[in-house]
Design an enzyme around this catalytic site. Structure first.
Site, PDB file in Angstrom:
ATOM      1  N   HIS A 177       0.870  -1.191   0.000  1.00 48.05           N
ATOM      2  CA  HIS A 177       0.000   0.000   0.000  1.00 48.05           C
ATOM      3  C   HIS A 177       0.896   1.225   0.000  1.00 48.05           C
ATOM      4  O   HIS A 177       2.031   1.158   0.474  1.00 48.05           O
ATOM      5  CB  HIS A 177      -0.901   0.002   1.225  1.00 48.05           C
ATOM      6  N   PRO A 178       0.420   2.341  -0.538  1.00 49.50           N
ATOM      7  CA  PRO A 178       1.244   3.554  -0.509  1.00 49.50           C
ATOM      8  C   PRO A 178       1.334   4.109   0.905  1.00 49.50           C
ATOM      9  O   PRO A 178       0.450   3.861   1.735  1.00 49.50           O
ATOM     10  CB  PRO A 178       0.502   4.519  -1.433  1.00 49.50           C
TER      11      PRO A 178
END
Lengths: 229, 275, 574
Positions: A136-137
């Site tokens: 995930h960012p």
């Protein structure tokens, strides 16, 4: 405009008692008239602005506000889609291939997302063990205008992902949320499922999308029950 | 929040009847009584747009040393929590203020005259003014302690009568007692009453709560009151306004209270319905 | 019918709904006229009573007249209208600050009659405070009749007071300033305009009916620099006189209340004592305006000793009248004592420096009045404007300001609260607009209670509690009994943090064991200032609200601040 005192209190975000007292004391431009209270909308909203209060009169057809919390794991998973046989020899190339599958985003956004995921992986690996990774960012995507989703990618072959327990990763859940709150919410729910060994075993069978969603729904029911208590 | 009933305690046998009546009401309604034992013969009640000075007769101050124990005894017997009201503010040194954030107030038919005069047929001017300014309904107790097992609402079509009817529904819901509605049809037709019910969206409640709607079409009003069960709590609106007044029970409040000795719960024009 | 009904609700007319200023001005005229008439009525009946009783004054038993008057007036207040004694101004201020100026209708005439009885029969008191009370009550009841809201009602109460003072002294500015400075305590244009109009109306009605006469006409004064220096001494003297009067009033009140006699007997005793003093020094009797007139005119020909004794005698007589149960105000006695003090001072100056040509004694009498009014009321502006207007002497304004300012500050130093406000300050009931006390008194616990707390049962396991913590927006968890739902205690997250991360404890502990049972609770009827004091004393940020053993909600400092600020903004703007 004529409203009941309850509606006025609601649209001013004030306790009922305060509004009633202010009307009695004549501090607010509202007049009692029979069972209701009359006011001029323009004057009242001007008054509210001058006194640092918010005034939003009740809408005729109240829009249903989407609470991000209502987003469940299953719906996020469904939105993201399930993909099989993702090719790739190392983390970067696998991520690249996985991102290509996300059909919610356009190519420009995909490229950006890929860069962000890599940045995050460089910080610490998102391989949380048991062969599962949740890339995930680091921050929610800016100009994010989408509902949260999770794309499930079963890999063609397990790859090294510098995971916590150093086990090779065979499945990735790419988690993308517009806000930190929904991100944490979904992440904790997903982590709850993965903590269960039987679920990981189930994942190893590369279940079909429907079966996966069914299983997840089971888990969510448990969680909801706990929350509701 | 729990409903509160304000009661002014008079430490004599007559006051005991009144307090017992209040306790009975509280138990039925799940309300908690707030008892005021006066230390001065007068006090002020500040309402929204009126201030009423209540001059109690001196019997309210009699034997102050036993007042607290008498009241406590009665309340504990009734299984209610004991809470006495201590005035915090004084307009003048001998003139305490009593706030008016109560949900009910209990009054004998008159509180500023001698108890010997208190019988039927007269509501004291102070009680009338309290009814007129209060946001709460006023419980006018029967001369002696009297239990009630049903509810009777006098409905005359005015805004107050509608409020009285709504209060009747609420009490019926909370106590589970049967509710009867009484209407004396004067010059106007029965349809106009039904229209009022319809306009106020009360049709459903009417069907649900009301046991029977008694309609008096002929005879003298007072004579018809014999129909009202003697074990009913009578709820009525007071003081209709303007045009409506002519065909409202509101103006008939005096007649009702002077004819029947039931407990009356009176809804004034400033009553604010709380759900 | 509808039109007939709506005229009692002018505030809901479309014309007035946009801006109520016009409405208030219109009402101010009505209130000013009514209260002006009330003041005139008292003035006229005082004169009539004085004339009627004048013929009895040479009889030897005349000294009982003030006694009879005082007894009658206290009987009237106590038995007929059933109001407390006193001059009523604190009651007006109290009602303005706490109940939006709601006053009883009976107050609009009760003090007029009772003070007429006291003063007309010779008691040493003033008709001004009763007139202010009546005017205020008239304003309040007119507002009530027209169903105006609190703010408008308060303005009309001020209008009533202004109209009354303006009318009785023929002094519009003094009435206006008095009303704003003493009664309302807030200088805002929304108040000032209607009050000014009421003052004009009150003055006008008195001029129409009584003629435009200045109450105390005076001679021309030529004030030198030296006289201005002499004023400093006068200011100190008047300050001392005010303090003596204040203390004397209070001690007389204390003495009379120790006597266990019916209230009218006390009043009679006080009145007779005044009557006896009056036998020797008639100047102490009544409101004493004739004496003041004589002193300003320079025709009050008494020696130093006599004037000094008269000053003291008037102080004692006033204390006897008011402290023992007579009805009336302090205004007129202040004027008399002030002018007597001024005269005394003048005589002293002449005695000490006979060679210097001091300004006329009337000027000192005048300054003395201003000094005493300012000192007693601690309202310097009222003192200055009143004296300028009732004497028509603008040339004395400079020494007037000096005397008023010094006298006010000296008195304030020794007696922090003025005569009108002392009672209120002592009870903590002086709530001037825009002050902390006022904001706190308006807010109440019910408005700031937060009801989104999750309550838990005392036999719940810690394990189950963890799930509740997850979804709770708050750090406090009230604990209730399973059966009765009574409030038992509260759990604060900070206190149990240690066990939260120890899974071994999850099934070993029930909430009843870890809750805090010794918590301070708040009742919904508690005053907010009291609640805050408790919070500060125990360093709490939240307290549970409990009534009848049931938990109702939580109040926290954060919400208090939020509401407090909104309240402050709304109260102070306009």
């Amino acid at each position: 405009m004529k409203l009941t005192i309850h509606e006025i209190a609601q649209s001013l975000y004030l306790p009922l008692g305060t509004v009633r007292r202010w009307i009695r004391q004549g501090r607010i431009p509202i007049h009692k008239s029979g069972n209701g209270f009359v006011f001029n909308e323009a004057i009242l909203s001007k008054w509210a602005a001058a006194h640092h209060l918010t005034f939003s009169p009740p809408k005729k057809s109240p829009e249903k506000q989407q609470d991000p919390e209502l987003e469940t794991l299953s719906s996020a998973l469904k939105r993201g889609g399930v993909f099989y046989d993702i090719k790739g020899d190392d983390g970067a190339s696998t991520l690249k291939a996985a991102v290509e599958h996300i059909n919610v985003l356009d190519s420009h956004a995909k490229e950006k997302l890929y860069q962000r995921l890599l940045e995050r992986e460089n910080l610490t690996s998102t391989g949380i063990g048991k062969g599962v990774a949740i890339p995930h960012p680091h921050n929610p995507l800016p100009d994010a205008d989408f509902r949260p989703f999770i794309t499930t990618c079963f890999l063609e072959k397990p790859i090294e992902f510098a995971a916590l327990d150093n086990k090779p990763v065979f499945v990735m859940f790419i988690l993308l949320c517009p806000s930190v709150k929904s991100h944490l919410y979904l992440l904790s729910r997903l982590a709850f499922c993965i903590r269960d060994d039987s679920f990981v075993e189930f994942l190893k069978t590369f279940p079909s999308s429907d079966r996966l969603l069914l299983k997840i729904a089971d888990f969510e029911e448990q969680l909801d029950r706990a929350d509701r208590y | 929040m729990e409903a509160q009933l304000f009661h002014i305690f008079r430490n004599n046998p007559f006051g005991r009847e009144t307090l017992l009546q209040s306790i009975y009401f509280c138990k039925k309604m799940g309300a908690s009584p707030v008892v005021y034992i006066p230390k001065f013969t007068k006090f002020l009640m500040y309402f929204e747009n009126d201030v009423v000075q209540i001059d109690l007769d001196s019997s309210y101050l009699s034997s102050p040393d036993t007042a607290i124990s008498h009241a406590t005894e009665l309340l504990e017997e009734g299984g209610l929590s004991v809470r006495f009201f201590e005035p915090k503010h004084y307009t003048a040194t001998t003139l305490p203020d009593i706030h008016t954030n109560f949900d009910y107030m209990a009054c004998p038919r008159s509180i500023s005259d001698l108890s010997t005069k208190i019988g039927l047929g007269y509501i004291g001017p102070k009680v009338r003014r309290i009814v007129n300014s209060a946001r709460f309904p006023v419980l006018i107790t029967s001369p002696v302690y009297k239990e009630w097992d049903r509810i009777a609402v006098f409905f005359g079509g005015s805004a107050n009568a509608v409020n009285a009817l709504k209060l009747g529904f609420r009490i019926s819901r909370e106590t589970g007692l049967p509710l009867d509605v009484f209407t004396y049809v004067g010059k106007v037709s029965l349809e106009s009453y039904e229209q009022v019910i319809k306009d106020e969206n009360l049709k459903k409640e009417m069907d649900y709560f009301v046991n029977k709607w008694h309609i008096f079409e002929k005879g003298i009003f007072e004579e018809n009151l014999y129909e009202v069960p003697h074990t009913a709590l009578v709820i009525l609106g007071a003081y209709g306004h303007g045009l409506i007044k002519n065909f409202v029970f509101g103006s008939k409040m005096e007649k009702i209270q002077s004819t029947i000795s039931n407990n009356l719960l009176i809804v004034g024009p400033n009553y604010v319905a709380t759900s | 019918m509808r039109i007939f009904k709506s005229w009692r609700y002018p505030a809901s007319w479309k014309f007035f709904r946009l801006d109520d200023r016009l409405l208030l001005m219109l009402m101010a005229v009505i209130v000013g006229l009514c209260s002006g008439l009330a003041a005139l009525a008292l003035n006229r009946s005082l004169i009539a009573m004085f004339n009627w009783l004048h013929k009895y004054h040479h009889i030897w038993w005349a000294f009982v007249l003030p006694g009879i008057g005082a007894a009658l007036s206290s009987l009237f207040l106590e038995k007929v209208v059933v109001e407390g004694a006193g001059h009523g101004v604190p009651e007006v201020i109290y009602s303005v600050s706490r109940y939006g100026g709601l006053l009883r209708f009976r107050s609009s005439y009760s003090r007029l009659i009772s003070s007429c009885l006291t003063i007309g029969s010779g008691g040493s008191a003033g008709p001004e405070a009763p007139v202010v009370m009546s005017g205020a009550a008239i304003g309040s009841n007119i507002a009530k009749y027209f169903s105006l809201n609190d703010r408008q009602r308060v303005t009309l109460v001020g209008c009533g007071a202004a109209g009354a003072i303006s009318s009785i002294f023929n002094a519009p500015i003094a009435g206006m300033v008095f009303s704003i400075e003493v009664i309302l305590g807030e200088w805002k244009s929304v108040n000032i305009v209607p009050i000014a109009i009421a003052a004009v109306a009150g003055t006008e009605i008195s001029r129409i009916l009584q003629g435009n006469q200045i109450v105390f006409s005076h001679l021309q004064f030529n004030i030198d620099l030296l006289d201005i220096f002499a004023c400093l001494g006068l200011a100190i003297l008047t300050a001392v006189a005010s303090i003596v009067l204040t203390r004397m009033l209070r001690s007389m009140y204390g003495i009379s209340h120790k006597i266990s006699a019916p209230i009218w007997v006390r009043a009679a005793v006080g009145g007779c004592a005044v009557g006896i003093i009056g036998l020797f020094l008639p100047v102490v009797l009544g409101e004493g305006y004739h004496a003041v007139q004589a002193m300003i005119g320079g025709t009050f020909s008494q020696g130093l000793a006599l004037v000094a004794i008269a000053t003291l005698a008037k102080v004692v007589a006033t204390a006897l009248t008011l402290g023992w149960g007579g009805s009336g105000g302090i205004f007129a006695p202040c004027l008399v004592i002030g002018s007597l003090a001024g005269l005394t001072y003048h005589h002293c100056l002449i005695l000490l420096w006979p060679s210097i040509s001091w300004v006329n004694e009337g000027c000192f009498a005048l300054l003395g009045m201003a000094g005493l009014i300012s000192g007693m009321l601690q309202a310097p502006l009222t003192g200055i404007f009143l004296i300028v207007e009732i004497t028509g002497g603008y040339e004395v304004i400079l020494p007037l300001i000096i005397v008023s300012a010094i006298s006010t500050s000296l008195c304030h130093y020794i007696e922090p609260a003025s005569f009108y406000l002392k009672e209120l300050v002592e009870r903590g009931h002086l709530l001037r607009p825009g002050t902390d006390a006022r904001v706190l008194s308006d807010l109440n616990v019910r408005e700031i209670i937060e009801e989104d707390c999750i309550t838990v049962k005392q036999n719940m396991l810690l394990r189950d509690f963890i799930n509740i913590i997850k979804i709770s927006p708050r750090n406090y968890f009230p604990v209730e009994d399973e059966k009765t739902n009574n409030f038992l205690g509260i759990i604060h997250l900070d206190d149990i943090r240690a066990y939260l991360f120890n899974p071994d404890m999850y099934d070993a502990v029930v909430l009843g064991q870890i809750m805090d049972t010794k918590v301070d609770v708040v009742h919904p009827d508690d005053d907010l200032s009291e609640v805050l004091r408790k919070m500060d004393a125990h360093q709490l940020f939240s307290m549970p609200v409990v009534s009848n053993n049931k938990f109702l909600g939580l109040i926290s400092k954060a919400t208090i601040l939020d509401q407090y600020r909104k309240e402050l903004v709304v109260q102070t703007s306009q």
